[in-house]
Design a protein around this motif. Structure first.
Motif, PDB file in Angstrom:
ATOM      1  N   LEU A 275       4.201 -15.928 -11.603  1.00  0.00           N
ATOM      2  CA  LEU A 275       4.132 -14.845 -10.547  1.00  0.00           C
ATOM      3  C   LEU A 275       4.189 -15.014  -9.704  1.00  0.00           C
ATOM      4  O   LEU A 275       3.725 -16.319  -8.987  1.00  0.00           O
ATOM      5  N   GLY A 276       4.904 -14.206  -8.646  1.00  0.00           N
ATOM      6  CA  GLY A 276       5.682 -14.358  -6.745  1.00  0.00           C
ATOM      7  C   GLY A 276       5.586 -12.935  -6.391  1.00  0.00           C
ATOM      8  O   GLY A 276       5.427 -12.083  -7.256  1.00  0.00           O
ATOM      9  N   VAL A 277       4.487 -12.643  -5.402  1.00  0.00           N
ATOM     10  CA  VAL A 277       4.058 -11.492  -4.695  1.00  0.00           C
ATOM     11  C   VAL A 277       4.555 -11.275  -3.255  1.00  0.00           C
ATOM     12  O   VAL A 277       4.218 -12.549  -2.169  1.00  0.00           O
ATOM     13  N   ASP A 278       5.245 -10.730  -2.689  1.00  0.00           N
ATOM     14  CA  ASP A 278       5.919 -11.314  -1.343  1.00  0.00           C
ATOM     15  C   ASP A 278       6.756  -9.584  -0.912  1.00  0.00           C
ATOM     16  O   ASP A 278       6.880  -8.889  -1.736  1.00  0.00           O
ATOM     17  N   ARG A 279       6.727  -9.727  -0.083  1.00  0.00           N
ATOM     18  CA  ARG A 279       7.083  -8.649   0.860  1.00  0.00           C
ATOM     19  C   ARG A 279       8.544  -8.954   0.515  1.00  0.00           C
ATOM     20  O   ARG A 279       8.712  -9.893   0.659  1.00  0.00           O
ATOM     21  N   SER A 314       7.897  -6.578  -3.045  1.00  0.00           N
ATOM     22  CA  SER A 314       7.433  -4.877  -1.774  1.00  0.00           C
ATOM     23  C   SER A 314       8.510  -4.436  -1.131  1.00  0.00           C
ATOM     24  O   SER A 314       8.892  -5.308  -0.547  1.00  0.00           O
ATOM     25  N   PRO A 315       9.049  -3.108  -0.949  1.00  0.00           N
ATOM     26  CA  PRO A 315       9.976  -2.349  -0.118  1.00  0.00           C
ATOM     27  C   PRO A 315       9.827  -3.031   1.266  1.00  0.00           C
ATOM     28  O   PRO A 315       8.681  -3.155   1.625  1.00  0.00           O
ATOM     29  N   HIS A 354       8.926  -2.802  -5.994  1.00  0.00           N
ATOM     30  CA  HIS A 354       7.366  -1.842  -5.362  1.00  0.00           C
ATOM     31  C   HIS A 354       5.938  -2.273  -5.219  1.00  0.00           C
ATOM     32  O   HIS A 354       5.849  -3.549  -5.607  1.00  0.00           O
ATOM     33  N   SER A 355       5.355  -1.591  -4.773  1.00  0.00           N
ATOM     34  CA  SER A 355       4.111  -2.011  -4.377  1.00  0.00           C
ATOM     35  C   SER A 355       3.164  -1.816  -5.014  1.00  0.00           C
ATOM     36  O   SER A 355       3.197  -0.763  -6.360  1.00  0.00           O
ATOM     37  N   TYR A 356       1.918  -2.503  -5.496  1.00  0.00           N
ATOM     38  CA  TYR A 356       0.676  -1.569  -6.648  1.00  0.00           C
ATOM     39  C   TYR A 356      -0.554  -1.891  -5.525  1.00  0.00           C
ATOM     40  O   TYR A 356      -0.758  -2.411  -4.535  1.00  0.00           O
TER      41      TYR A 356
END
Length: 477
Positions: A275-279, A314-315, A354-356
């Motif tokens: 998993l990668g989670v970034d702006r 996320s945008p 997109h964001s969560y």
């Protein structure tokens, strides 16, 4: 406002709520999520404080109002000021300059003029709200001139500044045509806080080179109006954190745990979910990460039947050209890797732009066997801490860039990587994917002890405690 003003005033680029105005001029607001809000809300409520910040839209004029037991003081910005102060100087000059010039900064005098003008407006609003001798806590790179502007108006105030992003080495900072004005602006504070000790050192070195002020360790002595030694400024590291107990509780709820299992089921229950989670930001190393993953598949060290990568991007700042180019590049790279290595029922990369909400993020963290945080430069990176806080099962592996502030605190349990070293990063990702449960548990327990102990309330208490105790004259040292 209390008759004599507020004893604590927070000044940040944004208010902790999103404000909207309907066709009839009626104002409504909803709370905006964010670590800073979580950190400061209890302190603000206890102190009956005021929060000064931009309302979030162009030309939106709103009178101060109360929300969640805080006084909110909106600052109005025109569309032109948003373009020049925020998108321009803050995010196309300072942001790339302060992040190792990963993208080239743009230096425009009109942007600087707007930055200075907007900073003055924030300073004026804060000065109007603060009681005699109040604490004013200014946040982040968008408002670096506010401390001096405040001090010029209100020398009675105790002023703190916290820089949430890196502070660059002198050799890079010197590029900025207005470097001395920024240093002078920050030196209006009594306490200047940074994420890492290295950032504080960079700042002190810039003060030594660009001013005549005396420095001794972390202390800078400012001259009084007669040129004699006056008040002190301290520069120090205060690494920010998250509301780790809340995230831990959220990840333990039955709904989140069920959703986590559903995510794994929907992906075909692969052996390894990464998993990668970034702006979607060029500082986050998303391209390097996807490139490394694609090469691992090409090398046959992992395959799409047993492993997959979820990339949440996320945008972010979609009006800035460098961000538009990055999105095209990342989406093209992910598409190419899926085209080459994907199979029916097995995608190499699941890319989401997109964001969560927090509940879905907690479920994703629980579902992920390996968390990839591979920033090229990051002030802290709270995603790394959120992942750890969510893993009450003591499972999962954190692969963490050494160029994040989080690396200073989480080095004993994470696998540290240099994201520029693609081969080294590939080895770390494969090692994380193949790590046995016992080693995972040993590492994750170390990480959780650190994250659950050093939470966001400890951060705010620590900063405000040092600020309150700061002596104002040399003879008090």
């Amino acid at each position: 406002m209390p008759k004599d003003g507020y004893d604590l005033v927070v000044v940040a680029n944004r208010l902790p709520v999103d404000i909207s105005k309907d066709d009839d001029g009626e104002i409504s607001w909803k709370r905006s999520p964010g670590g800073l809000v979580t950190a400061l809300e209890p302190v603000m409520q206890k102190a009956d404080g005021a929060w000064v910040g931009w309302s979030g839209g162009p030309g939106l004029e709103v009178d101060p109002f109360d929300a969640d037991e805080m006084r909110l003081v909106p600052v109005t910005l025109s569309a032109e000021e948003i373009e020049k102060y925020y998108e321009g100087f803050s995010n196309d000059t300072l942001w790339p300059l302060y992040h190792d010039v990963i993208a080239p900064p743009a230096y425009h005098r009109q942007w600087w003029d707007a930055y200075r003008r907007v900073n003055q407006r924030f300073a004026d609003a804060a000065a109007a709200q603060a009681a005699e001798g109040a604490i004013v806590w200014v946040h982040d790179y968008q408002l670096q001139l506010v401390p001096k502007m405040l001090r010029d108006q209100r020398p009675d105030l105790r002023i703190g500044f916290f820089d949430h992003i890196p502070f660059p080495p002198l050799e890079l900072f010197q590029q900025l045509p207005w470097r001395r004005s920024v240093i002078d602006g920050l030196l209006g504070a009594d306490l200047v806080g940074f994420q890492r000790a290295g950032d504080a050192s960079n700042f002190i070195r810039a003060v030594r080179r660009l001013t005549d002020h005396t420095t001794r360790g972390p202390i800078i002595t400012m001259p009084d109006p007669n040129g004699k030694p006056g008040r002190h400024v301290r520069a120090a590291a205060f690494p920010i954190s998250i509301d780790s107990a809340h995230f831990d509780e959220l990840a333990r709820t039955p709904d989140v745990q069920a959703r986590s299992q559903q995510i794994r089921d929907d992906l075909g229950n692969p052996e390894v979910i990464m998993l990668g989670v970034d702006r979607l930001d060029y500082t986050k190393g998303i391209r390097h990460r996807i490139k490394a993953y694609g090469e691992i598949l090409a090398d046959g060290r992992l395959d799409v039947e047993h492993a997959t990568l979820i990339q949440v991007a996320s945008p972010s700042r979609e009006n800035v050209g460098a961000y538009q180019e990055l999105r095209e590049h990342v989406e093209g790279l992910a598409g190419r890797i899926n085209g080459e290595y994907g199979e029916i029922g097995h995608s190499a990369i699941h890319y989401m732009h997109h964001s969560y909400p927090p509940e879905e993020m907690a479920a994703l963290y629980l579902a992920a066997d390996v968390m990839l945080v591979t920033s090229l430069r990051d002030g802290m990176n709270l995603v790394a801490k959120e992942y750890v806080a969510a893993r009450s099962d003591d499972r999962g592996v954190l692969v963490l860039s050494e160029f994040t502030g989080a690396a200073d605190e989480l080095s004993s349990g994470a696998l540290l990587v240099n994201p520029h070293d693609i081969d080294g990063m590939k080895d770390a990702i494969v090692a994380a994917a193949q790590m046995d449960r016992r080693e995972q548990r040993r590492r994750m327990r170390k990480l959780r002890r650190r994250v659950l102990n050093d939470d966001v309330s400890k951060w705010s208490d620590s900063f405000l405690g040092v600020l309150t105790a700061m002596p104002s004259r040399t003879d008090h040292v």
